[in-house]
Design a protein around this motif. Sequence first.
Motif, PDB file in Angstrom:
ATOM      1  N   GLN A 150      -3.245  -2.110  -4.710  1.00 52.50           N
ATOM      2  CA  GLN A 150      -4.558  -1.476  -4.623  1.00 52.50           C
ATOM      3  C   GLN A 150      -5.577  -2.350  -5.360  1.00 52.50           C
ATOM      4  O   GLN A 150      -5.380  -2.685  -6.525  1.00 52.50           O
ATOM      5  N   GLU A 175     -10.528   7.197  -8.494  1.00 44.77           N
ATOM      6  CA  GLU A 175     -10.620   6.783  -7.093  1.00 44.77           C
ATOM      7  C   GLU A 175      -9.510   5.799  -6.737  1.00 44.77           C
ATOM      8  O   GLU A 175      -8.794   5.973  -5.734  1.00 44.77           O
ATOM      9  N   TYR A 176      -9.333   4.764  -7.557  1.00 48.58           N
ATOM     10  CA  TYR A 176      -8.345   3.740  -7.225  1.00 48.58           C
ATOM     11  C   TYR A 176      -6.918   4.236  -7.438  1.00 48.58           C
ATOM     12  O   TYR A 176      -6.017   3.887  -6.660  1.00 48.58           O
ATOM     13  N   ASP A 178      -5.883   7.337  -7.106  1.00 46.26           N
ATOM     14  CA  ASP A 178      -5.596   8.248  -5.994  1.00 46.26           C
ATOM     15  C   ASP A 178      -5.244   7.459  -4.733  1.00 46.26           C
ATOM     16  O   ASP A 178      -4.316   7.831  -3.984  1.00 46.26           O
ATOM     17  N   GLU A 179      -5.975   6.377  -4.485  1.00 45.83           N
ATOM     18  CA  GLU A 179      -5.701   5.562  -3.304  1.00 45.83           C
ATOM     19  C   GLU A 179      -4.321   4.898  -3.418  1.00 45.83           C
ATOM     20  O   GLU A 179      -3.580   4.814  -2.427  1.00 45.83           O
ATOM     21  N   LYS A 183      -0.394   5.935  -1.191  1.00 43.88           N
ATOM     22  CA  LYS A 183       0.382   4.985  -0.384  1.00 43.88           C
ATOM     23  C   LYS A 183       1.882   5.115  -0.611  1.00 43.88           C
ATOM     24  O   LYS A 183       2.679   4.693   0.242  1.00 43.88           O
TER      25      LYS A 183
END
Length: 277
Positions: A150, A175-176, A178-179, A183
């Motif tokens: 990420q 934000e990062y 969670d992203e 995955k």
Amino acid sequence: METVKQSIGIFDSGYGGLTVFKSIAAKLPQYNYIYFGDNARAPYGDHSFETVYQYTLECVEWLFAQGCPLVILACNTASAKALRTIQQKILPLKYPDRRVLGVIRPTAEVIGGFTKSNTVGVLGTRGTVNSNSYSIEIGHFFPDLKVVQQSCPMWVPLIENNEHNSPGMDYFITEYLDELMAKATDIDCILLACTHYPLLIPKLKNYLSENITLLAQGDIVADSLVDYLDRHPEIESKLGKEGECKFYTSGDREKFNTNASLFSEHEVNAVHVPLKS
């Protein structure tokens, strides 16, 4: 004729490499060091491969000119985009007696020992993530390991501007993360693949479960350097052992001195070095 004792050069695009330098100096305090931060052109994360290569080579050659027989690229983006070309094309032709090492391979060699689920997350700059260097290197040592990446493009600018404790940083951390976690739900080790990111560990722990290991690179790179010097006496014998540390920056020296205290326990009094571009 007395041999001139030389320094270990440590390079980063800005302040982040000081987290690696801190670990190296703690483990190997006897050696002389020269730290160079290319703050005027930081961050490197969104630059092209060619630009990062040119910037990194210029800084490495500057450290060579100061008499460093060994340079550590304490920058993941520079290690990903410039190290291999420098090692394979520049050193054999121009500097056969000098060595340049990075931070990616030492980390890839040991990361498998920090995961039970065999799934690791990698947080880095766009440049590091897009290079796919960690997936490739980790695959060499741990072919069964799943690597989930990420990019975190806002983290370095916020850290460099001393805003890593701001609410804005919390927004981009969630934000990062969670992203990343979307995955793969079985990630149990997250590599901080940027030497700036250790400053975020207290905040990151607030948003991660306790069973996830946060892996910073400072001690890993320091341990790898200890091993390297043991195996390469022809380099180690050239190094001065007065415990001297010198700091240089291509940016504003007063700003560097102030912000460096966030990353290093050493008192910093940097000298400004103007670069060509």
